[in-house]
Motif scaffolding. Structure first.
Motif, PDB file in Angstrom:
ATOM      1  N   ALA A   1       0.853  -1.183   0.000  1.00 36.76           N
ATOM      2  CA  ALA A   1       0.000   0.000   0.000  1.00 36.76           C
ATOM      3  C   ALA A   1       0.889   1.233   0.000  1.00 36.76           C
ATOM      4  N   TYR A   2       0.508   2.213  -0.780  1.00 33.02           N
ATOM      5  CA  TYR A   2       1.258   3.461  -0.771  1.00 33.02           C
ATOM      6  C   TYR A   2       0.299   4.595  -0.447  1.00 33.02           C
ATOM      7  N   SER A   3       0.852   5.667   0.063  1.00 32.14           N
ATOM      8  CA  SER A   3      -0.022   6.737   0.539  1.00 32.14           C
ATOM      9  C   SER A   3       0.098   8.026  -0.257  1.00 32.14           C
ATOM     10  N   ASN A   4       1.138   8.129  -1.116  1.00 35.40           N
ATOM     11  CA  ASN A   4       1.349   9.366  -1.850  1.00 35.40           C
ATOM     12  C   ASN A   4       0.680   9.282  -3.214  1.00 35.40           C
ATOM     13  N   SER A   5      -0.420   9.975  -3.376  1.00 33.70           N
ATOM     14  CA  SER A   5      -1.156   9.909  -4.636  1.00 33.70           C
ATOM     15  C   SER A   5      -0.386  10.544  -5.789  1.00 33.70           C
ATOM     16  N   ALA A   6       0.661  11.288  -5.478  1.00 32.14           N
ATOM     17  CA  ALA A   6       1.475  11.913  -6.532  1.00 32.14           C
ATOM     18  C   ALA A   6       2.549  10.972  -7.069  1.00 32.14           C
ATOM     19  N   SER A   7       2.714   9.819  -6.461  1.00 31.09           N
ATOM     20  CA  SER A   7       3.729   8.868  -6.942  1.00 31.09           C
ATOM     21  C   SER A   7       3.388   8.413  -8.351  1.00 31.09           C
ATOM     22  N   ASP A   8       4.399   8.402  -9.204  1.00 37.00           N
ATOM     23  CA  ASP A   8       4.133   8.112 -10.611  1.00 37.00           C
ATOM     24  C   ASP A   8       4.928   6.924 -11.144  1.00 37.00           C
ATOM     25  N   TYR A   9       5.694   6.303 -10.273  1.00 33.07           N
ATOM     26  CA  TYR A   9       6.539   5.207 -10.745  1.00 33.07           C
ATOM     27  C   TYR A   9       6.778   4.284  -9.580  1.00 33.07           C
ATOM     28  N   PHE A  10       6.675   2.992  -9.826  1.00 29.35           N
ATOM     29  CA  PHE A  10       6.775   1.995  -8.767  1.00 29.35           C
ATOM     30  C   PHE A  10       7.677   0.861  -9.226  1.00 29.35           C
TER      31      PHE A  10
ATOM     32  N   ARG B   1       4.726   2.309 -14.449  1.00 26.48           N
ATOM     33  CA  ARG B   1       4.421   3.728 -14.343  1.00 26.48           C
ATOM     34  C   ARG B   1       2.952   3.911 -14.028  1.00 26.48           C
ATOM     35  N   SER B   2       2.623   5.074 -13.518  1.00 21.41           N
ATOM     36  CA  SER B   2       1.256   5.292 -13.022  1.00 21.41           C
ATOM     37  C   SER B   2       0.220   5.367 -14.141  1.00 21.41           C
ATOM     38  N   ASN B   3       0.654   5.448 -15.386  1.00 15.97           N
ATOM     39  CA  ASN B   3      -0.311   5.460 -16.484  1.00 15.97           C
ATOM     40  C   ASN B   3      -0.666   4.050 -16.957  1.00 15.97           C
ATOM     41  N   MET B   4      -0.181   3.058 -16.206  1.00 14.76           N
ATOM     42  CA  MET B   4      -0.470   1.668 -16.530  1.00 14.76           C
ATOM     43  C   MET B   4      -1.151   1.005 -15.337  1.00 14.76           C
ATOM     44  N   ASP B   5      -1.913  -0.064 -15.611  1.00 10.77           N
ATOM     45  CA  ASP B   5      -2.553  -0.838 -14.556  1.00 10.77           C
ATOM     46  C   ASP B   5      -1.851  -2.176 -14.328  1.00 10.77           C
ATOM     47  N   LYS B   6      -1.177  -2.637 -15.342  1.00 11.99           N
ATOM     48  CA  LYS B   6      -0.602  -3.979 -15.282  1.00 11.99           C
ATOM     49  C   LYS B   6       0.624  -4.032 -16.170  1.00 11.99           C
ATOM     50  N   ARG B   7       1.605  -4.788 -15.694  1.00  7.78           N
ATOM     51  CA  ARG B   7       2.793  -5.024 -16.510  1.00  7.78           C
ATOM     52  C   ARG B   7       3.302  -6.416 -16.216  1.00  7.78           C
ATOM     53  N   GLN B   8       3.680  -7.124 -17.268  1.00  5.20           N
ATOM     54  CA  GLN B   8       4.121  -8.518 -17.091  1.00  5.20           C
ATOM     55  C   GLN B   8       5.564  -8.675 -17.476  1.00  5.20           C
ATOM     56  N   GLY B   9       6.242  -9.521 -16.704  1.00  2.58           N
ATOM     57  CA  GLY B   9       7.596  -9.910 -17.033  1.00  2.58           C
ATOM     58  C   GLY B   9       7.654 -11.424 -17.112  1.00  2.58           C
ATOM     59  N   GLN B  10       8.839 -11.952 -16.928  1.00  5.27           N
ATOM     60  CA  GLN B  10       8.967 -13.403 -16.958  1.00  5.27           C
ATOM     61  C   GLN B  10       8.526 -13.973 -15.611  1.00  5.27           C
ATOM     62  N   ARG B  11       7.413 -14.620 -15.558  1.00  2.54           N
ATOM     63  CA  ARG B  11       6.802 -15.223 -14.353  1.00  2.54           C
ATOM     64  C   ARG B  11       6.325 -14.193 -13.334  1.00  2.54           C
ATOM     65  N   VAL B  12       6.514 -12.929 -13.584  1.00  2.00           N
ATOM     66  CA  VAL B  12       6.060 -11.906 -12.640  1.00  2.00           C
ATOM     67  C   VAL B  12       5.123 -10.935 -13.324  1.00  2.00           C
ATOM     68  N   THR B  13       4.162 -10.467 -12.526  1.00  2.00           N
ATOM     69  CA  THR B  13       3.206  -9.466 -12.988  1.00  2.00           C
ATOM     70  C   THR B  13       3.039  -8.439 -11.882  1.00  2.00           C
ATOM     71  N   VAL B  14       3.056  -7.180 -12.236  1.00  2.00           N
ATOM     72  CA  VAL B  14       2.779  -6.134 -11.266  1.00  2.00           C
ATOM     73  C   VAL B  14       1.442  -5.509 -11.635  1.00  2.00           C
ATOM     74  N   LEU B  15       0.613  -5.332 -10.612  1.00  2.08           N
ATOM     75  CA  LEU B  15      -0.689  -4.690 -10.791  1.00  2.08           C
ATOM     76  C   LEU B  15      -0.730  -3.413  -9.963  1.00  2.08           C
ATOM     77  N   LEU B  16      -1.254  -2.381 -10.546  1.00  2.33           N
ATOM     78  CA  LEU B  16      -1.339  -1.090  -9.873  1.00  2.33           C
ATOM     79  C   LEU B  16      -2.795  -0.654  -9.841  1.00  2.33           C
ATOM     80  N   ASN B  17      -3.309  -0.392  -8.657  1.00  2.00           N
ATOM     81  CA  ASN B  17      -4.664   0.123  -8.483  1.00  2.00           C
ATOM     82  C   ASN B  17      -4.551   1.503  -7.840  1.00  2.00           C
ATOM     83  N   LYS B  18      -4.631   2.520  -8.665  1.00  2.29           N
ATOM     84  CA  LYS B  18      -4.437   3.886  -8.172  1.00  2.29           C
ATOM     85  C   LYS B  18      -5.617   4.353  -7.336  1.00  2.29           C
ATOM     86  N   THR B  19      -6.772   3.770  -7.565  1.00  2.00           N
ATOM     87  CA  THR B  19      -7.956   4.190  -6.820  1.00  2.00           C
ATOM     88  C   THR B  19      -7.780   3.952  -5.329  1.00  2.00           C
TER      89      THR B  19
END
Lengths: 116, 112
Positions: free
Chosen positions: A24-33, A51-69
């Motif tokens: 969980a992150y608390s800074n709504s201005a964060s734009d990169y994770f 980056r904050s303009n994306m919801d999902k990114r996949q790599g090899q066996r890993v996936t990052v999901l971002l829920n800005k809401t």
């Protein structure tokens, strides 16, 4: 100040299972994770970023999901292996426009243990 | 293979000694950082530098100083080592255009 935190400090899974590590992150201005993996006695290694303009990114066996809401970040590891056992950190960057450098804020880390 | 190299993996120093921790990166990165890592406290920023001869205090600069005379090298100095500075020290670098850090392997410092 703003901070990045983790829901679960430890996670134990069986080899072959899928793992999900949350942040969980608390800074709504964060734009990169970023997610880092740190094995015992070593420095953190980059796994995947988003980056904050994306919801999902996949790599090899890993996936990052971002829920800005709800300001939530997760790392999914598919078919977890014993070699995935490590501490996983999330980190955020708040880059104001024109900032000439980025300073990351790190979460506390989650210990992932994979049992054979 | 690009990397960040920390000169020592393990160091043992006596209380009151002046300690130098060296970090070199070969990626031509502008930014360099020093963190310490302690159980339960995570990564805490000591100092960072965004250009040669430039330095900024991080969250816990007390008892430390830094030097950046060349772009590739960032040194952390403990002026008078104390036992509460026993820790894992991590150096990292990044570029202006990409914020992801590349970390060194760390130096585990023990002050006795």
């Amino acid at each position: 100040g703003e901070s990045v935190g983790l829901h679960l400090p430890t996670l134990s899974v069986q080899e072959g299972d899928n793992s999900i590590i949350n942040c969980a992150y608390s800074n709504s201005a964060s734009d990169y994770f970023i997610w880092y993996k740190q094995e015992s006695g070593k420095g953190p290694q980059f796994i995947i970023d988003i980056r904050s303009n994306m919801d999902k990114r996949q790599g090899q066996r890993v996936t990052v999901l971002l829920n800005k809401t709800v300001k939530h970040l997760s790392l999914q590891i598919a078919a977890t292996q014993p070699g995935d056992s490590a501490v996983y950190f999330c980190a955020e960057n708040t880059a104001a426009g024109g900032t000439s450098y980025g300073k990351l804020t790190f979460g506390q880390g989650t210990i992932l243990t994979v049992h054979p | 293979d690009v990397k960040v190299t920390q000169s020592s993996r393990y160091l043992v120093k006596r209380t009151g000694e002046k300690v130098f921790l060296e970090c070199v990166q070969d990626m031509d990165h502008e930014n360099m950082f020093w963190y310490r890592q302690d159980p339960g406290l995570g990564l805490r920023l000591i100092y960072f530098s965004y250009d040669v001869k430039m330095k900024e205090k991080g969250d816990i600069p007390e008892g430390y100083s830094v030097s950046r005379e060349k772009k590739e090298r960032f040194s952390l100095i403990l002026e008078s080592a104390s036992t509460n500075q026993t820790s894992m020290y991590l150096c990292a670098s990044s570029s202006y255009v990409a914020y992801g850090y590349t970390f060194g392997s760390g130096t585990r410092l023990t002050v006795v």
